[in-house]
Design an enzyme around this catalytic site. Structure first.
Site, short mmCIF file in Angstrom:
data_model
loop_
_atom_site.label_atom_id
_atom_site.label_comp_id
_atom_site.label_asym_id
_atom_site.label_seq_id
_atom_site.Cartn_x
_atom_site.Cartn_y
_atom_site.Cartn_z
N GLN A 1 24.12 -13.10 -44.50
CA GLN A 1 23.64 -12.94 -43.13
C GLN A 1 24.01 -11.56 -42.62
OE1 GLN A 1 25.70 -14.96 -40.01
NE2 GLN A 1 23.85 -15.30 -38.83
N GLY A 2 23.03 -10.80 -42.18
CA GLY A 2 23.28 -9.47 -41.65
C GLY A 2 22.95 -9.39 -40.17
N SER B 1 25.89 -9.47 -37.35
CA SER B 1 26.95 -8.79 -36.60
C SER B 1 27.11 -7.34 -37.02
CB SER B 1 28.28 -9.50 -36.80
OG SER B 1 28.25 -10.78 -36.25
N GLU C 1 20.42 -25.72 -35.08
CA GLU C 1 21.34 -26.51 -35.89
C GLU C 1 22.33 -27.26 -35.01
OE1 GLU C 1 22.52 -28.25 -39.40
OE2 GLU C 1 20.69 -27.27 -38.77
N SER D 1 31.96 -17.69 -30.17
CA SER D 1 33.38 -17.99 -29.98
C SER D 1 33.56 -19.10 -28.94
CB SER D 1 34.11 -16.75 -29.50
OG SER D 1 33.73 -16.46 -28.17
N ASN D 2 34.75 -19.68 -28.91
CA ASN D 2 34.96 -20.77 -27.95
C ASN D 2 34.86 -20.29 -26.50
OD1 ASN D 2 35.12 -22.39 -30.11
ND2 ASN D 2 37.20 -23.14 -29.74
N GLU D 3 35.09 -19.01 -26.30
CA GLU D 3 34.88 -18.47 -24.96
C GLU D 3 33.39 -18.44 -24.64
OE1 GLU D 3 37.16 -17.23 -27.17
OE2 GLU D 3 38.68 -18.23 -25.95
#
Lengths: 380, 392
Positions: B126-127, B129, B244, B375-377
């Site tokens: 996967q490209g 980030s 997903e 992220s969880n944030e």
């Protein structure tokens, strides 16, 4: 597998919500009611009876409506949304549940029908001072011929002074018995006081007080008590879900409307993240409590229901503390005032937590059963 | 309301359980149970065994090997796989690039890639980030400039998981620098053997190598490798990240790891005594079990009631709480291992139990879970903004 209400259940929810919304449209309405004895509104109770809510869990031949735990949970949740002070879980699910499970046909006909019609409000006198959540009562029952008497103290007994009938747990030879005590029995004293959540509890003393065994005289009713307590724990869970949902909604609205530094509070991420965590707590508690109700509905073995109730109570304890505390914190000073609603919700959640076993109590119990299973499996 | 699975779903669960516990090579399941890293070969063999049985890519359109399963069946498939110690099909292939190609690719690109993607004949990386585009993915700067029938790609990707095994990489590249940042992005497939493409490993705190930097220096990519339309890549990426819903909380594997930890605890005390006799350890495990139950039930609520196609609001809880518990169980493992957890470098002759030796590397490795995939944030932001309507 289905976690949604059907159309009849939705109609029941809407009806109860409508009724209670009218009775307790503002927290001021509730305060007016809780200020004077018995701490709840007889008229609202009567309307709940007319709607059929008080007879839901009982068999039709006993004078009930033959519904089940899901219907009870719906009423309990709506009670919780407005923190109605009426003793639904205490009188119907707990005291009524004991009568339905242990009572003779005659006792059931006499008590359940009147309870369902709102004519008789029973209370379960079980908790004892200094005895925390012990299952072994210090109140003793003595048999003389066919006559039984009780001696000892129950306190705090929720709704104990207003009750038209007391169901009392007491130690008998070979276990714990259940007894019916009439309000005018000799040697019975009841002293009422207010509880922090706006309710009423009583010091109830028995001094050779005549009592009638509930069900078969001399029988050990420990299992019956455990089952009724489990049903009440689950129903309390739903009451707490209603209260937590409202506390979160109120807090969310406050963050949207209240301005500080010239901008709405929801501009501050530190606050919105905390609200997001409240939502997570609520949904996790909702999953566990709803599941416990379905385990009950499933009609499986008693042990499964007891464990599910314990798990639900633990989750509700954690969520109730988290949501209650954060609701006040995110409101700031206004959350501390008696004029505003959230503090009362936090009070009620605290009372529910400590009724019938708090989080710590249930965690201890669950810790002792770790060896019984490899993993916890939610589906039968 | 009803708790039981239907007879059909019970039969389905049994079918999946039997398959995963008997048809996946034992060495693979043993490696997972030992909490060790799977080799590339093991991951490939595992997915190929599933693909041979027709259950590697159930979320794809039926004509490309998908199954017309209900969300509940997909949940059961995923849970049984994890409970059996089987690694889910490689996410880059099965959940990410495959569905995007199937939904937006041309017939030619579908035929060219989908069968090989399902069978892991192509290992996708996967490209997405970049060093300055993590959660703020739309800020990506890798450019693709069209020259004739080729794109010339320049820039850098990072956090490319298992990129060292990659045959191909699906990328988001900037094809129009002059429009709103989300509008100028395209979805481009790049052969990782192309001249000018280099992969550099990033060593992580657990000592392992699972992420990489990927550099593009005038990499020439045939224009036919574009998926869908030019400058529509952001929509495809949103589709990829949003489709997903099942399996976002690794309940099955966390449950298996917790059960394993409990078993380990029974003899992990001094002189082989049970650590479960320590009330604090017992309480920690009992609470984790209860929290995991709440999570599993939430996942069941979501899959049981998502028939109308709209995501259940509680689904936002799954990634957040799923990783919280996943991490909490790795933390429990370190607590149970205690000083034995220091023996990470011990060789086979060590007297320290193997599971204690991998405890810390797992613990450190899984700090990633609350960072990747939003992220969880970011999850809290989504809950606050989308569900509670708190928009600052």
């Amino acid at each position: 597998m289905d976690f949604t209400l059907d159309s009849e259940q939705t109609a029941l929810r809407d009806a109860v919500r409508g009724l209670l919304g009218k009775a307790y449209g503002s927290s001021e309405d509730r305060r007016t009611v809780t200020k004077t004895d018995p701490g709840w509104d007889e008229k609202t109770w009567q309307r709940l009876a007319e709607m059929g809510a008080l007879g839901l869990p009982f068999a039709e031949e006993d004078g009930g409506f033959g519904a089940g735990p899901v219907e009870v949970s719906i009423v309990a949740e709506e009670i919780g949304r407005v923190i109605a002070p009426e003793p639904y879980v205490e009188a119907v699910v707990l005291a009524g549940g004991l009568v339905a499970a242990a009572g003779t046909a005659e006792q059931r006909a006499e008590i359940i029908g009147a309870l369902a019609e709102g004519q008789l409000v029973p209370a379960f006198a079980h908790t004892e001072p200094g005895n925390r959540y012990s299952e072994v009562p210090t109140v003793t029952a003595t048999k003389d011929g066919d006559a039984w008497t009780l001696s000892g103290v129950k306190e705090p007994v929720l709704g104990g002074a207003r009750a038209d009938l007391l169901i009392v747990s007491a130690t008998i030879d070979g276990g714990t018995g259940l007894f019916v005590v009439q309000p005018d029995a000799s040697g019975l004293t009841r002293t009422s006081y207010a509880t922090f959540d706006g309710g009423r509890a009583a010091h109830v003393a028995f001094d050779s007080t005549p009592a009638t065994p509930l069900g078969e005289p001399g029988a050990d009713q420990s299992d019956v008590i455990a089952s009724a307590v489990a049903a009440a724990q689950i129903a309390y869970g739903h009451e707490a879900l209603g209260a937590m949902a409202f506390a979160l909604e109120t807090t969310t609205e406050y963050l949207k409307s209240r301005k500080q530094f010239g901008v709405p509070l929801m501009t501050f991420q530190a606050l919105t993240f905390r609200a997001a965590d409240m939502y997570v707590s609520l949904e996790l508690a909702r999953s566990t409590v709803t599941w416990a109700t379905l385990v009950q509905l499933d009609g499986g073995d008693d042990a499964a229901v007891l464990e599910a109730a314990s798990r639900a109570k633990l989750q509700v304890s954690k969520a109730g503390r988290h949501i209650g505390q954060e609701a006040i914190q995110l409101h700031g000073g206004i959350g501390m005032t008696a004029e505003y609603s959230v503090g009362h919700y936090t009070s009620r959640l605290t009372a529910i937590d400590h009724a019938l076993g708090d989080g710590r109590h249930h965690l201890t119990a669950l810790s002792k059963t770790l060896d019984d299973h490899e993993a916890v499996e939610p589906l039968p | 309301m009803k708790l039981q699975l239907s007879d059909e779903d019970i039969a389905f669960r049994e079918e999946m359980r039997t398959f995963f516990t008997t048809q996946i090579p034992q060495d693979i399941r043993d490696t997972v149970a030992a909490r060790r890293e799977l080799s590339k070969d093991q991951i490939v063999r595992s997915m190929q065994a599933m693909n041979a049985a027709g259950i590697a890519v159930p979320n794809w359109p039926v004509e490309w090997g998908g199954k017309d399963w209900t969300p509940l069946q997909r949940h059961i498939w995923h849970e049984e796989m994890q409970l059996a110690g089987v690694m889910p099909p490689l996410a880059f292939n099965a959940s990410m690039v495959g569905p995007v190609i199937a939904a937006f690719g041309s017939q030619e690109i579908k035929e060219r890639f989908l069968p090989k993607t399902a069978n892991l004949d192509i290992w996708w990386s996967q490209g997405f980030s970049e060093p300055d585009a993590g959660s703020d993915l739309a800020s990506l700067r890798t450019t693709a400039v069209k020259e004739g029938d080729e794109y010339v790609v320049n820039g850098q990707k990072t956090w490319t998981t298992l990129g060292q095994y990659g045959d191909w990489i699906f990328t988001l590249v900037r094809t129009d620098p002059d429009v709103k940042k989300q509008a100028g992005i395209s979805f481009l497939l790049i052969d990782m053997t192309s001249p000018g493409l280099t992969v550099r490993p990033i060593e992580l705190i657990d000592g392992g190598h699972e992420v990489n930097e990927v550099f593009f220096d005038n990499v020439r990519v045939p224009a036919e490798n574009l998926v869908g339309e030019e400058n529509k890549g952001w929509d495809y990426a949103k589709f990829l990240l949003g489709n997903e819903r099942v399996g976002v909380a690794p309940v099955g594997s966390t449950k298996r790891t917790l059960a394993q930890a409990k078993e380990y605890a029974k003899t992990a005390g001094a002189g082989g005594t049970s650590l479960l006799d320590d009330p604090l350890v017992a309480a920690q495990i009992a609470e984790l079990e209860n929290d995991l139950l709440a999570l599993e039930l939430t996942a069941l609520r979501v899959v049981a009631n998502s028939a109308d196609g709209k995501p259940h609001p509680a689904s936002s809880v799954l990634k957040l709480q799923g990783t919280v518990l996943q991490q909490a169980v790795t933390e429990l493992w370190v607590d149970l291992a205690g000083p034995n957890a220091l023996a990470t470098g011990a060789a086979d002759g060590s007297d320290v139990p193997d599971l204690a030796r991998v405890a810390t590397t797992n613990y450190l490795n899984y700090r990633k879970a609350s960072i990747y995939g939003g992220s969880n944030e970011v999850q809290r932001q989504i809950i606050a903004g989308t569900i509670l309507g708190l928009r600052g």
